[in-house]
Structures are given as C-alpha cells and as structure tokens.
Scaffold this active site. Structure first.
Site, mmCIF file in Angstrom:
data_model
loop_
_atom_site.group_PDB
_atom_site.id
_atom_site.type_symbol
_atom_site.label_atom_id
_atom_site.label_comp_id
_atom_site.label_asym_id
_atom_site.label_seq_id
_atom_site.Cartn_x
_atom_site.Cartn_y
_atom_site.Cartn_z
ATOM 1 C CE LYS A 13 -51.091 27.200 25.634
ATOM 2 N NZ LYS A 13 -49.654 27.250 25.324
ATOM 3 N NE ARG A 162 -46.097 36.981 27.970
ATOM 4 C CZ ARG A 162 -46.622 35.768 27.757
ATOM 5 N NH1 ARG A 162 -47.542 35.605 26.830
ATOM 6 N NH2 ARG A 162 -46.227 34.742 28.458
ATOM 7 N NE ARG A 173 -43.348 31.565 28.926
ATOM 8 C CZ ARG A 173 -43.373 32.324 27.838
ATOM 9 N NH1 ARG A 173 -42.426 33.212 27.623
ATOM 10 N NH2 ARG A 173 -44.336 32.192 26.965
#
Ligand code: ADP
Ligand code: ZN
Length: 215
Positions: A13, A162, A173
């Site tokens: 995205k 991250r 997630r």
C-alpha cells in the site's frame, strides 16, 4: 484522485501510494507513518499509541478518527489523497463515510491489493524502513536494498527493522488484519466502490488503477 488502499500488511500500500502521488499531486496519508512519527517525537498521541503498535495491535478507533478528521481538512488534500492503512476496522469505515459526507468529499474507489500470503510473509521479514520520521522510505534487503547498507538513499538516516517486524508481531498483525480489516472488502463492495487488483508488482497495481480511473 481520492482513493482508499486496502490490503494486508506488506501488500505494498505504501509503495503504491508513493508512486500515485507523482501522477497528480494527490497526497499519501498513512496513519502508520503519522503514528510512528508521533511515537518518535514523544507526543501525547505517540504515548497513547506506542504499546498497541509494539504488540501489532490496532490503536483505538477514537485516536485514529481524531487524527483523520483534522488531516483530511488540511489544504493539501484538495488535489486528492491516498489513504494508506486507514480505515482498518468497520467502525473506522463507518466514521469515515460520515466524515466525508460532512466535508462534501466523494471517493473514487477503494482498491484492494490482493497479494498471496507467502509473498506477504517474505516481504515483511525482509522489509526495512528509514528511521527518520519525516522520510520513512521503505527498502527490502533482498529486492530493493539502500545503495549503502543501513543508510537511507533519500535522507542519509539509519535504515532499521521496525519494532513490529519481529516474526511474532508480524503473525499477530496478519491475524488482526484477517479479523478486523478484511471485512472492509465486503463493506466497500456494498458501497459500490471496491476494485480488487491481483498483482505483486507495484507497477502492475498502478496500471490497473489508472485503467479503472479511465486515465
Ligand atoms: P502495516 O500496514 O505494515 O501493518 P502500518 O504502518 O499501516 O503498517 O501500521 C503500523 C501500526 O500502526 C499498526 O500495526 C497499528 O498498530 C497502527 N495503525 C496504523 N493505522 C491504523 C489504523 N487505521 N487503525 C488502528 N491502528 C493503526
Ligand atoms: Zn530517509
């Protein structure tokens, strides 16, 4: 253009949004980037969001809607916007619908970027992100490494993995995505806004979006 980008973490995205901004001056609005910036800056919002994010849980809807309500009214949104990572839950999608009605804004479509799970898992474990909150450029150690190892090509800041990109947090997630976010596909189908693109290259996704927009 005014688009929602849907898709699992790692579907691309962010990459697609960045490419689309170059076409017509639409801005990318990534709630993930906004939240990571707030965590690094140590703001009140950052303090409230940090623990959820580390675990790979969603940040509460009220916090997100607070961010988006003001963000969508900034003047740079007039040319268009690409919503990347928002909405993430049905309540967020409903609140967004109401907010857009209030602001008199009409969406072009909600693009579902559909990528096979193996590709997603491989991408998330090899993804690296620029640590500069103003930049947050995305790299991949295998397919798109920075020119100098560990250093961002664009701004020279360290490129890091991250906190939520450990195997456990990634799995969490993806579960959260299946449970809370995947239902948005049905929501936007009912709204008559859904376009699904099955493509693993960002260029193919862009081409499909341009075609749908009639450009
Ligand atoms: P990815 O799509 O790779 O999971 P993001 O950068 O979109 O990453 O989001 C990172 C984290 O920020 C999420 O795991 C979640 O904790 C939080 N977040 C981002 N956007 C939202 C949202 N719309 N609603 C709730 N939490 C969000
Ligand atoms: Zn950078």
């Amino acid at each position: 253009m005014k688009l929602i980008l849907l898709g699992a973490p790692g579907a691309g995205k962010g990459t697609v949004a960045k490419l689309l901004t170059k076409l017509d001056g639409s801005v990318q609005i990534s709630t993930g980037d906004i939240l990571r910036g707030a965590v690094q800056a140590g703001t009140e919002l950052g303090k409230q969001a940090e623990d959820y994010m580390k675990r790979g849980d969603l940040v509460p809807d009220e916090l997100i809607m607070g961010i988006m309500e003001s963000r969508l009214q900034e003047p740079d949104c007039e040319k268009g916007f690409l919503l990347d990572g928002f909405p993430r839950t049905i309540p967020q999608a409903e609140a967004l619908k109401e907010l857009l009605q209030k602001l008199g804004i009409k969406l072009d479509m909600a693009v579902n970027i559909d990528v096979p799970r193996e590709v997603i898992l491989d991408r998330l474990t090899t993804r690296r992100t620029c640590s500069n909150p103003e930049c947050q450029a995305i790299y991949n150690v295998k397919s798109n490494p920075p020119k100098k190892e560990g250093v961002c090509d664009k701004c020279g800041s360290p490129v890091i993995q991250r906190d939520d990109e450990t195997v456990e947090a990634i799995n969490h997630r993806l579960e959260t995505y299946n449970e809370k976010t995947a239902p948005l596909i049905g929501f936007y189908e009912k709204e008559g806004l859904l376009v699904t693109v099955n493509a693993t290259s960002s260029e193919d996704v862009i081409a499909a979006i341009k075609e749908k927009l009639g450009q």
